[in-house]
Design a protein around this motif. Sequence first.
Motif, PDB file in Angstrom:
ATOM      1  N   THR A   1      -8.042   9.183  -4.496  1.00  0.00           N
ATOM      2  CA  THR A   1      -7.243  10.278  -5.065  1.00  0.00           C
ATOM      3  C   THR A   1      -6.052  10.619  -4.181  1.00  0.00           C
ATOM      4  OG1 THR A   1      -9.204  11.222  -6.120  1.00  0.00           O
ATOM      5  CG2 THR A   1      -7.327  12.682  -5.813  1.00  0.00           C
ATOM      6  N   ALA A   2      -6.286  10.761  -2.882  1.00  0.00           N
ATOM      7  CA  ALA A   2      -5.195  11.089  -1.964  1.00  0.00           C
ATOM      8  C   ALA A   2      -4.148   9.989  -1.937  1.00  0.00           C
ATOM      9  CB  ALA A   2      -5.755  11.329  -0.567  1.00  0.00           C
ATOM     10  N   ASN A   3      -4.582   8.738  -1.944  1.00  0.00           N
ATOM     11  CA  ASN A   3      -3.644   7.619  -1.954  1.00  0.00           C
ATOM     12  C   ASN A   3      -2.769   7.648  -3.194  1.00  0.00           C
ATOM     13  OD1 ASN A   3      -2.727   4.954  -0.855  1.00  0.00           O
ATOM     14  ND2 ASN A   3      -3.609   4.206  -2.770  1.00  0.00           N
ATOM     15  N   ALA A   4      -3.379   7.965  -4.345  1.00  0.00           N
ATOM     16  CA  ALA A   4      -2.614   8.029  -5.599  1.00  0.00           C
ATOM     17  C   ALA A   4      -1.587   9.154  -5.557  1.00  0.00           C
ATOM     18  CB  ALA A   4      -3.566   8.222  -6.773  1.00  0.00           C
ATOM     19  N   LEU A   5      -1.949  10.294  -4.984  1.00  0.00           N
ATOM     20  CA  LEU A   5      -1.013  11.418  -4.893  1.00  0.00           C
ATOM     21  C   LEU A   5       0.134  11.110  -3.934  1.00  0.00           C
ATOM     22  CD1 LEU A   5      -3.549  14.381  -4.935  1.00  0.00           C
ATOM     23  CD2 LEU A   5      -1.917  13.765  -6.726  1.00  0.00           C
ATOM     24  N   ILE A   6      -0.162  10.383  -2.879  1.00  0.00           N
ATOM     25  CA  ILE A   6       0.905   9.954  -1.975  1.00  0.00           C
ATOM     26  C   ILE A   6       1.805   8.941  -2.672  1.00  0.00           C
ATOM     27  CG2 ILE A   6       1.370   8.628   0.134  1.00  0.00           C
ATOM     28  CD1 ILE A   6      -1.028  10.073   1.388  1.00  0.00           C
ATOM     29  N   ALA A   7       1.228   8.063  -3.464  1.00  0.00           N
ATOM     30  CA  ALA A   7       2.008   7.043  -4.180  1.00  0.00           C
ATOM     31  C   ALA A   7       3.000   7.665  -5.152  1.00  0.00           C
ATOM     32  CB  ALA A   7       1.074   6.097  -4.929  1.00  0.00           C
ATOM     33  N   THR A   8       2.645   8.806  -5.737  1.00  0.00           N
ATOM     34  CA  THR A   8       3.543   9.473  -6.694  1.00  0.00           C
ATOM     35  C   THR A   8       4.534  10.405  -6.016  1.00  0.00           C
ATOM     36  OG1 THR A   8       2.031  11.337  -7.023  1.00  0.00           O
ATOM     37  CG2 THR A   8       1.759   9.424  -8.485  1.00  0.00           C
ATOM     38  N   GLY A   9       4.432  10.541  -4.692  1.00  0.00           N
ATOM     39  CA  GLY A   9       5.340  11.429  -3.980  1.00  0.00           C
ATOM     40  C   GLY A   9       4.888  12.872  -3.948  1.00  0.00           C
ATOM     41  N   THR A  10       3.709  13.163  -4.483  1.00  0.00           N
ATOM     42  CA  THR A  10       3.191  14.535  -4.477  1.00  0.00           C
ATOM     43  C   THR A  10       2.915  15.008  -3.060  1.00  0.00           C
ATOM     44  OG1 THR A  10       2.185  14.147  -6.642  1.00  0.00           O
ATOM     45  CG2 THR A  10       1.374  16.037  -5.389  1.00  0.00           C
TER      46      THR A  10
ATOM     47  N   ILE B   1      -5.189  -1.024   0.008  1.00  0.00           N
ATOM     48  CA  ILE B   1      -4.712  -2.158  -0.783  1.00  0.00           C
ATOM     49  C   ILE B   1      -5.218  -2.091  -2.220  1.00  0.00           C
ATOM     50  CG2 ILE B   1      -4.825  -4.676  -1.009  1.00  0.00           C
ATOM     51  CD1 ILE B   1      -5.142  -4.714   2.100  1.00  0.00           C
ATOM     52  N   ALA B   2      -6.496  -1.788  -2.391  1.00  0.00           N
ATOM     53  CA  ALA B   2      -7.088  -1.764  -3.728  1.00  0.00           C
ATOM     54  C   ALA B   2      -8.319  -0.873  -3.716  1.00  0.00           C
ATOM     55  CB  ALA B   2      -7.468  -3.175  -4.179  1.00  0.00           C
ATOM     56  N   SER B   3      -8.648  -0.336  -4.881  1.00  0.00           N
ATOM     57  CA  SER B   3      -9.856   0.481  -5.014  1.00  0.00           C
ATOM     58  C   SER B   3     -10.472   0.266  -6.386  1.00  0.00           C
ATOM     59  CB  SER B   3      -9.554   1.964  -4.799  1.00  0.00           C
ATOM     60  OG  SER B   3      -8.652   2.450  -5.773  1.00  0.00           O
ATOM     61  N   SER B   4     -11.751   0.615  -6.489  1.00  0.00           N
ATOM     62  CA  SER B   4     -12.475   0.503  -7.754  1.00  0.00           C
ATOM     63  C   SER B   4     -13.486   1.636  -7.809  1.00  0.00           C
ATOM     64  CB  SER B   4     -13.185  -0.849  -7.850  1.00  0.00           C
ATOM     65  OG  SER B   4     -13.873  -0.984  -9.073  1.00  0.00           O
ATOM     66  N   LEU B   5     -13.448   2.426  -8.883  1.00  0.00           N
ATOM     67  CA  LEU B   5     -14.348   3.569  -9.040  1.00  0.00           C
ATOM     68  C   LEU B   5     -15.139   3.426 -10.331  1.00  0.00           C
ATOM     69  CD1 LEU B   5     -11.928   6.520  -8.122  1.00  0.00           C
ATOM     70  CD2 LEU B   5     -13.451   5.240  -6.595  1.00  0.00           C
ATOM     71  N   ARG B   6     -16.423   3.809 -10.278  1.00  0.00           N
ATOM     72  CA  ARG B   6     -17.288   3.727 -11.449  1.00  0.00           C
ATOM     73  C   ARG B   6     -18.197   4.961 -11.509  1.00  0.00           C
ATOM     74  NH1 ARG B   6     -14.616  -0.441 -11.917  1.00  0.00           N
ATOM     75  NH2 ARG B   6     -15.386  -2.577 -12.097  1.00  0.00           N
TER      76      ARG B   6
ATOM     77  N   PRO C   1       0.816  -1.209   0.000  1.00  0.00           N
ATOM     78  CA  PRO C   1       0.000   0.000   0.000  1.00  0.00           C
ATOM     79  C   PRO C   1       0.850   1.259   0.000  1.00  0.00           C
ATOM     80  CG  PRO C   1      -0.797  -1.571   1.630  1.00  0.00           C
ATOM     81  CD  PRO C   1       0.505  -2.084   1.139  1.00  0.00           C
ATOM     82  N   ALA C   2       0.347   2.302  -0.640  1.00  0.00           N
ATOM     83  CA  ALA C   2       1.064   3.577  -0.684  1.00  0.00           C
ATOM     84  C   ALA C   2       0.890   4.343   0.609  1.00  0.00           C
ATOM     85  CB  ALA C   2       0.567   4.414  -1.862  1.00  0.00           C
ATOM     86  N   ALA C   3      -0.312   4.302   1.186  1.00  0.00           N
ATOM     87  CA  ALA C   3      -0.598   5.114   2.366  1.00  0.00           C
ATOM     88  C   ALA C   3      -1.474   4.350   3.337  1.00  0.00           C
ATOM     89  CB  ALA C   3      -1.284   6.412   1.942  1.00  0.00           C
ATOM     90  N   CYS C   4      -1.276   4.614   4.627  1.00  0.00           N
ATOM     91  CA  CYS C   4      -2.096   3.965   5.638  1.00  0.00           C
ATOM     92  C   CYS C   4      -2.845   5.014   6.456  1.00  0.00           C
ATOM     93  CB  CYS C   4      -1.265   3.062   6.542  1.00  0.00           C
ATOM     94  SG  CYS C   4      -0.029   3.901   7.534  1.00  0.00           S
ATOM     95  N   VAL C   5      -3.927   4.579   7.076  1.00  0.00           N
ATOM     96  CA  VAL C   5      -4.735   5.450   7.924  1.00  0.00           C
ATOM     97  C   VAL C   5      -4.082   5.493   9.309  1.00  0.00           C
ATOM     98  CG1 VAL C   5      -6.985   5.806   9.005  1.00  0.00           C
ATOM     99  CG2 VAL C   5      -6.849   4.887   6.668  1.00  0.00           C
TER     100      VAL C   5
ATOM    101  N   GLU D   1      -0.991   8.583   5.686  1.00  0.00           N
ATOM    102  CA  GLU D   1       0.453   8.812   5.755  1.00  0.00           C
ATOM    103  C   GLU D   1       1.166   7.821   4.852  1.00  0.00           C
ATOM    104  OE1 GLU D   1       2.983   9.879   9.497  1.00  0.00           O
ATOM    105  OE2 GLU D   1       2.846   7.684   9.392  1.00  0.00           O
ATOM    106  N   ALA D   2       2.191   8.296   4.148  1.00  0.00           N
ATOM    107  CA  ALA D   2       2.978   7.405   3.303  1.00  0.00           C
ATOM    108  C   ALA D   2       3.475   6.230   4.125  1.00  0.00           C
ATOM    109  CB  ALA D   2       4.154   8.175   2.698  1.00  0.00           C
ATOM    110  N   ASN D   3       3.359   5.041   3.572  1.00  0.00           N
ATOM    111  CA  ASN D   3       3.567   3.815   4.335  1.00  0.00           C
ATOM    112  C   ASN D   3       4.700   3.003   3.745  1.00  0.00           C
ATOM    113  OD1 ASN D   3       3.140   1.708   6.119  1.00  0.00           O
ATOM    114  ND2 ASN D   3       1.614   0.732   4.819  1.00  0.00           N
TER     115      ASN D   3
END
Length: 338
Positions: free
Chosen positions: A134-143, A197-202, A14-18, A180-182
């Motif tokens: 969205t926040a998880n993705a931005l943390i994953a890219t280092g933003t 761990i995973a997400s799905s948006l529609r 995971p990129a970020a944890c709660v 927080e970045a994990n």
Amino acid sequence: MDGPSPGRREVARPAACVVGVGSALPERVLTNLQLMEMVDTSDDWIVSRTGIRERRIAAEGEFTSHLAERAARQALDNAGLTPADIDLIVLATATPDNTFPSTAVAVQERLGMKTGAAFDVAAVCSGFVYALTTANALIATGTARRALVIGAETFSRILDWSDRTTCVLFGDGAGAVVLEANGATNGSASGTPRGIIASSLRSDGAHRDKLFVDGGPSSTRSVGHLRMRGQEVFRFAIGATVDVVEDVMAKAGITAQDIDWFVPHQANKRIIDASARKLGIDEKKVVLTVERHGNTSAASIPLALSQASADGRIKKGDLVLLEAMGGGFTWGAVLVRW
């Protein structure tokens, strides 16, 4: 509770944890009995069809940003952090303080933050799931390294209080989490990394006229009121829930039996019960707050997370499944190792 089934494998780290949760509710409680004095309805009718017994209503002069700030500060306290530690705010709402600027920047100012970025996400009841992804993705890219993800609403401001089919359903409130970045397991009982761990948006705009607000700055130059085709929304919601939840579980390589807690959008107890049955999730694992909060749209999932974390049900290392469906239609799910 036990971790994932033997032989199953969760997806990439995971990129970020709660690391913190918080909530805020207006003081005013509006019960079904009080609503009976306002519109032609009954407590039995509301409870049997929705599971709702009461909801909170924002006071005069109490804005979405006020509730969001209170929830954010509680989440920061829970995480042992200060506003200076945050470099991103993603706020989900369908009831912003103003057309612009975003309610997120109002919260940023109230918190005294001078750096980082803040913006709103508009996906109605699915907003928190969209914002978390969205926040998880931005943390994953280092933003960003740490983010406040907030769901906050004052739906009482867009209700037609003469429409008994909608005014009984909704309430006001806010919930927030700190991401927080994990890079470690951070105490997970199973030894697997905590975090998203995973997400799905529609979404499917063909259904946009089934749950909407009949106003807007470009179309009517007014705020408008919430309108809903209840039966069509009900029917769609169950299938949508199953769709995204099964997608998330497939991505993570788990089954419904691996889930420790199911935290759905708190719109209607009948929808929640039917969805859990179809997914094969034990009713004892379902977190419910709809009875006391009503449908708080983007705030409902973080409010439920905050309650279930505070009372000790959700514990570090638990596998928590979130899902929501809202106007648009939008829908989505997120799987989190707590």
